[in-house]
Design a protein around this motif. Structure first.
Motif, PDB file in Angstrom:
ATOM      1  N   ILE A  92      -5.042   9.029 -22.796  1.00 58.26           N
ATOM      2  CA  ILE A  92      -4.161   9.586 -21.761  1.00 58.26           C
ATOM      3  C   ILE A  92      -4.044   8.614 -20.579  1.00 58.26           C
ATOM      4  CG2 ILE A  92      -4.388  12.019 -22.400  1.00 58.26           C
ATOM      5  CD1 ILE A  92      -6.601  12.324 -20.337  1.00 58.26           C
ATOM      6  N   ASN A 127      -2.835  10.225 -14.393  1.00 56.13           N
ATOM      7  CA  ASN A 127      -3.893   9.426 -15.029  1.00 56.13           C
ATOM      8  C   ASN A 127      -4.917   8.928 -14.003  1.00 56.13           C
ATOM      9  OD1 ASN A 127      -2.370   7.421 -13.750  1.00 56.13           O
ATOM     10  ND2 ASN A 127      -2.668   5.945 -15.421  1.00 56.13           N
ATOM     11  N   LEU A 176     -11.086  13.066 -15.190  1.00 57.33           N
ATOM     12  CA  LEU A 176     -10.138  13.055 -16.299  1.00 57.33           C
ATOM     13  C   LEU A 176      -9.247  14.279 -16.169  1.00 57.33           C
ATOM     14  CD1 LEU A 176     -12.500  12.118 -19.266  1.00 57.33           C
ATOM     15  CD2 LEU A 176     -10.620  10.739 -18.409  1.00 57.33           C
ATOM     16  N   ASP A 177      -7.936  14.074 -16.186  1.00 54.06           N
ATOM     17  CA  ASP A 177      -6.997  15.192 -16.084  1.00 54.06           C
ATOM     18  C   ASP A 177      -6.482  15.536 -17.477  1.00 54.06           C
ATOM     19  OD1 ASP A 177      -5.115  17.070 -15.511  1.00 54.06           O
ATOM     20  OD2 ASP A 177      -3.757  15.735 -14.438  1.00 54.06           O
ATOM     21  N   PHE A 178      -7.113  16.523 -18.106  1.00 57.35           N
ATOM     22  CA  PHE A 178      -6.718  16.883 -19.464  1.00 57.35           C
ATOM     23  C   PHE A 178      -5.419  17.686 -19.501  1.00 57.35           C
ATOM     24  CE2 PHE A 178     -11.328  16.146 -20.053  1.00 57.35           C
ATOM     25  CZ  PHE A 178     -11.234  15.147 -21.005  1.00 57.35           C
ATOM     26  N   THR A 179      -4.883  18.037 -18.343  1.00 59.45           N
ATOM     27  CA  THR A 179      -3.552  18.647 -18.321  1.00 59.45           C
ATOM     28  C   THR A 179      -2.459  17.588 -18.437  1.00 59.45           C
ATOM     29  OG1 THR A 179      -3.250  18.550 -15.911  1.00 59.45           O
ATOM     30  CG2 THR A 179      -4.474  20.441 -16.803  1.00 59.45           C
ATOM     31  N   LYS A 180      -2.866  16.329 -18.316  1.00 59.80           N
ATOM     32  CA  LYS A 180      -1.971  15.178 -18.501  1.00 59.80           C
ATOM     33  C   LYS A 180      -0.859  15.106 -17.457  1.00 59.80           C
ATOM     34  CE  LYS A 180      -2.913  15.586 -23.435  1.00 59.80           C
ATOM     35  NZ  LYS A 180      -2.375  15.907 -24.763  1.00 59.80           N
ATOM     36  N   GLY A 199     -10.563   9.358 -22.380  1.00 63.24           N
ATOM     37  CA  GLY A 199      -9.383   9.249 -21.530  1.00 63.24           C
ATOM     38  C   GLY A 199      -8.470   8.087 -21.833  1.00 63.24           C
ATOM     39  N   ARG A 231      -6.062   6.606 -18.995  1.00 59.22           N
ATOM     40  CA  ARG A 231      -7.025   6.808 -17.918  1.00 59.22           C
ATOM     41  C   ARG A 231      -7.113   5.622 -16.953  1.00 59.22           C
ATOM     42  NH1 ARG A 231     -13.596   7.585 -18.589  1.00 59.22           N
ATOM     43  NH2 ARG A 231     -14.056   7.919 -16.365  1.00 59.22           N
ATOM     44  N   SER A 248      -0.644   9.974 -25.606  1.00 58.92           N
ATOM     45  CA  SER A 248      -1.635  10.788 -26.313  1.00 58.92           C
ATOM     46  C   SER A 248      -1.185  11.079 -27.738  1.00 58.92           C
ATOM     47  CB  SER A 248      -1.860  12.099 -25.554  1.00 58.92           C
ATOM     48  OG  SER A 248      -2.739  12.954 -26.261  1.00 58.92           O
TER      49      SER A 248
END
Length: 375
Positions: free
Chosen positions: A123, A150, A143-147, A120, A125, A187
């Motif tokens: 992004i 944070n 963790l928000d992988f869709t961004k 993270g 984190r 990212s």
């Protein structure tokens, strides 16, 4: 040290996460970390003396023993660390905070040794200022992988090294929460740095001898500038430092690499003796970051000048054309001098042989004359 087993390199971590590059703190331990935290590595310290990195706390005998990192599961994330009291200059914009995060992450990625990046980090984190992941639960560790977020400012953590009052002050800072566009850009910049790190074996030298022969710094000594590190990695033709063997051509694509970390709020120019024919790395020429695309190298008599924008890590290469050509010597700026045996530690003559007796005073302090000699 000397076991071949990696250890987490807190010698590099501490000054980086404490924002030494941004706030003008001592950067010699960061330089030592960039060189694999090797005990025998020579550095031209701010005092003007050449010292062994061991005097700064370095202890490795091999670069693979250095696990270079800025953050991991315990303690705050880098984003949260930047929002501790007085960590950054007042009123630093959200855009520059993102740049500072990217700049600090570039250090382990471009260091000799093994880079370690927490999930993270790329992004931005946040754990909402939690300093104990084990006791924070999924709410703070998500963790928000869709961004889209944070995970900043999702509530007071159950326990933290920072007081609740200071956390609430950080949460009230309007410049502290990045937008989805900034998270995506961070990212992308991280992935560019990762691509650069993987682009050349010069960023992963496998022996201490290679690191000490090839890696040099061109910003040290009494004239060093705050907020600036200028590192070179030599792959040019010539003799290996300390013996008469020919330097191996590890990367047939380049004769030398220069990496510049600029932690100041303004662009910085640095002349490097004997540097010539450098260009910005091809990845950064087309970077998503329009600032790094403006980094330049200007030719000059006896050495060229590198210009790097604010809060930026820029990588320059000297392209190899045909056979191995002239690179950039690790000692082009600092010269080669035996390290001061005791670094900056004051050495005294004490006892009956000294008029000052046993007291540590200026009257019985020894003077370093150079070449390992005290008088």
């Amino acid at each position: 040290a000397g076991t071949g087993i990696g250890t987490f390199n807190d010698r590099l971590r501490n000054p980086v996460r404490e924002m030494a590059l941004v706030n003008g703190g001592s950067l010699d331990r960061v330089r030592a970390g960039l060189a694999g935290n090797l005990a025998e590595f020579r550095l031209l310290a701010k005092s003007g003396k050449t010292v062994k990195a061991s005097t700064l706390g370095a202890y490795n005998l091999d670069p693979q023993e250095a696990i270079n990192y800025v953050e991991k599961h315990d303690n705050e994330t880098l984003w949260d660390w930047m929002h501790k009291p007085n960590a950054l200059p007042a009123n630093t914009s959200i855009e520059n905070r993102v740049r500072i995060q990217d700049l600090n992450l570039a250090i382990p990625l471009l260091s000799q040794g093994v880079p370690f990046i927490q999930a993270g980090s790329d992004i931005l984190r946040s754990k909402s200022m939690s300093s104990n992941s084990y006791n924070a639960g999924d709410w703070f560790n998500v963790l928000d992988f869709t961004k889209q977020t944070n995970n900043w400012k999702v509530g007071l953590p159950p326990a933290s090294d920072t007081s609740d009052a200071n956390i609430l002050l950080a949460f009230a800072d309007e410049h502290a929460k990045p937008t989805p566009l900034l998270i995506q850009k961070s990212s992308d910049v991280f992935n560019e740095l990762l691509k650069i790190s993987k682009s050349s074996p010069l960023f992963s030298l496998t022996t201490a001898a290679d690191v000490m022969d090839r890696v040099g710094f061109h910003d040290g000594g009494v004239t060093q500038k705050d907020n600036l590190i200028v590192m070179s990695i030599d792959d040019g033709a010539g003799k290996v430092t300390g013996n008469q063997t020919n330097r191996a051509d590890l990367d047939p694509a380049v004769d030398a690499i220069v990496v510049i970390f600029n932690g100041s709020a303004t662009a910085v120019s640095q002349r490097v003796l004997t540097s010539a024919s450098f260009t910005l790395h091809s990845v950064q020429k087309t970077s998503v970051d329009d600032a790094v695309r403006k980094a330049t190298f200007t030719e000059g008599a006896g050495g060229g000048t590198f210009m790097v924008p604010a809060y930026t890590a820029a990588v320059f290469v000297k392209t190899q054309v045909g056979a191995q050509g002239a690179g950039l010597s690790a000692t082009a700026t600092s010269g080669y001098e035996p390290p001061v045996p005791f670094g900056d530690t004051a050495i005294y003559v004490r006892g009956g042989v000294s008029p000052a007796g046993w007291d540590a005073t200026a009257a019985n302090r020894m003077k370093y004359e150079g070449n390992g000699i005290y008088s």
